[in-house]
Write an enzyme that holds these catalytic residues in place. Structure first.
Site, mmCIF file in Angstrom:
data_model
loop_
_atom_site.group_PDB
_atom_site.id
_atom_site.type_symbol
_atom_site.label_atom_id
_atom_site.label_comp_id
_atom_site.label_asym_id
_atom_site.label_seq_id
_atom_site.Cartn_x
_atom_site.Cartn_y
_atom_site.Cartn_z
ATOM 1 N N LYS A 158 -7.337 0.182 15.046
ATOM 2 C CA LYS A 158 -7.146 1.100 14.151
ATOM 3 C C LYS A 158 -8.070 0.748 12.508
ATOM 4 C CE LYS A 158 -2.455 0.543 15.500
ATOM 5 N NZ LYS A 158 -2.089 1.113 17.243
ATOM 6 N N SER B 226 -7.219 -3.473 18.964
ATOM 7 C CA SER B 226 -5.598 -3.039 18.303
ATOM 8 C C SER B 226 -5.498 -2.441 17.098
ATOM 9 C CB SER B 226 -4.619 -4.263 19.016
ATOM 10 O OG SER B 226 -3.409 -3.130 19.435
ATOM 11 N N TRP C 28 1.006 1.560 26.446
ATOM 12 C CA TRP C 28 1.064 1.541 25.184
ATOM 13 C C TRP C 28 0.073 2.090 24.081
ATOM 14 C CZ3 TRP C 28 6.122 1.338 23.151
ATOM 15 C CH2 TRP C 28 5.826 1.323 21.655
ATOM 16 N N HIS D 152 -4.641 -5.161 27.986
ATOM 17 C CA HIS D 152 -4.734 -4.882 26.469
ATOM 18 C C HIS D 152 -5.182 -5.913 25.740
ATOM 19 C CE1 HIS D 152 -3.661 -3.212 22.468
ATOM 20 N NE2 HIS D 152 -3.247 -4.155 21.956
#
Ligand code: GCU
Length: 374
Positions: free
Chosen positions: A214, A210, A301, A352
């Site tokens: 990144k 997550s 998302w 997630h």
């Protein structure tokens, strides 16, 4: 629809002066650095330094007998000082006792609370299955990103921003944000690996979930010492294409997390199509090294389709360098990993999260493409 989306993306192989990039030399000499620069200026910001001159590695502890004798543990403090003070990144490593030295390694950028990546192994979590990583012949390394920069918006006073940012001058709109700081921290762990004879610093994969994903991508994009870059469920500002993205948008992320990216990035809220880059170009910076992007089927998302699309669109750069990218143009079924090319991809059934399923697929891919080289 998907075709229109693809057509609207900036071309990684078209330099800003209009030169069509046709050779690996042109990619390395012109376009790669141009794209890094575009991401610095418009997205993640610019770190004010590489390795601090006075940085030190302090061996805090080294002990055997971990994991029923299968691992040794090392605790290392990466100690640094700058004009605004000093800081410490604590790095933990479990090194398989039996494996041939030096050992290929996975570095987890831990974005969760301590119990998700417990260095004392009192609490075991799927988030960092260090026993299984060791079992498969890799060293398991980890640091927590709060050591580099706490994850809160405080006007960039704490963490490495406070230590290294120029004092008493206004912050430029392309100054590094918190994701940039975390990525910089992961490169400092690599500085340490280069000094440790147990660690194969030419065989390190940087892994993040997550916001950590990144970070792993921005780290692997800039720092070519990492052999493999792994993004798990990184979504917006990570592996997912921003133009036409479902779920989280630039407006959402820049509002909820105003400290993650550089100030310039906010000017693209609601105007994604004006960005001179999109996230497939971030992925392409990892070429010709190994890249792995993982999604989760219920992670709307993050938007799995946009994460996969970025892998497809990074393909032309891999092919220019003589390699296959993700090796497919339509998304695979859940739990059907694509591992044949230099970009690995899977979409796991579920939510997630970073799970054992994900880790084992990263290691399958590394066994096939990274260990095979050794
Ligand atoms: C939030 C944020 C995401 C991020 C995620 C995480 O959901 O909107 O961009 O990836 O937190 O880090 O878990």
């Amino acid at each position: 629809m998907e075709n229109n989306r693809r057509a609207a993306l900036p071309d990684p192989l078209l330099a800003s002066d209009g030169t069509r990039i046709q050779t690996p030399e042109q990619w390395a000499g012109i376009r790669r650095s141009e794209i890094v620069e575009l991401f610095r200026k418009h997205v993640y910001g610019r770190a004010p330094l590489d390795r601090p001159e006075n940085m030190k590695f302090v061996a805090v502890e080294e002990s055997t007998g971990w994991m029923e004798g299968k691992a040794m543990r090392k605790t290392v403090d990466i100690v640094m000082e700058g004009p605004g003070g000093s800081g410490v990144i604590r790095l933990y490593l479990f090194v398989p006792t039996e494996a041939r030295r030096p050992v290929p390694t996975f570095l987890l950028i831990c974005n969760r609370r301590a119990e998700n990546a417990d260095p004392d192994r009192q609490v075991l979590s799927q988030f960092w299955p260090a026993e299984q990583i060791v079992e498969r012949g890799y060293a398991a390394a980890m640091f927590n990103l709060k050591d580099v920069d706490p994850d809160k918006y405080d006007g960039f006073k704490d963490g490495v921003h406070g230590i290294f940012d120029p004092q008493d001058v206004p912050r430029p709109p392309d100054a590094w944000g918190t994701l940039g700081a975390w990525a910089w921290g992961a490169s400092r762990a690599m500085d340490y690996f280069e000094t440790d004879p147990d660690i194969d610093h030419t065989g390190v994969g940087v892994v993040g979930q997550s916001r950590g994903g990144k970070t792993a991508l921005w780290c692997g994009a800039q720092d070519e010492r990492f052999a493999m870059t792994v993004s798990n469920d990184s979504g917006c500002g990570g592996a997912a294409i921003s133009r036409g993205k479902q779920g989280e948008t630039l407006q959402n992320i820049n509002t909820s997390f105003p400290h993650w990216f550089c100030e310039n990035f906010k000017s693209y809220n609601g105007r994604e199509e004006e960005l001179p880059v999109d996230q497939h170009m971030l992925l392409s910076l990892v070429a010709p090294r190994l890249l792995y992007v993982a999604s989760a089927s219920e992670d709307t998302w993050a938007d799995p389709a946009s994460e996969f699309l970025a892998c497809v669109e990074a393909g032309p750069v891999y092919r220019l360098l003589g390699l296959e990218g993700v090796g497919a143009s339509t998304m695979p079924e859940p739990d059907s990993p694509l591992h044949q090319g230099s970009i690995g991809y899977h979409v796991r059934t579920g939510k997630h999260n970073l799970t054992e399923y994900d880790w084992h697929r990263f290691m399958d891919f590394a066994d096939r493409h990274m260990k095979a080289r050794a």
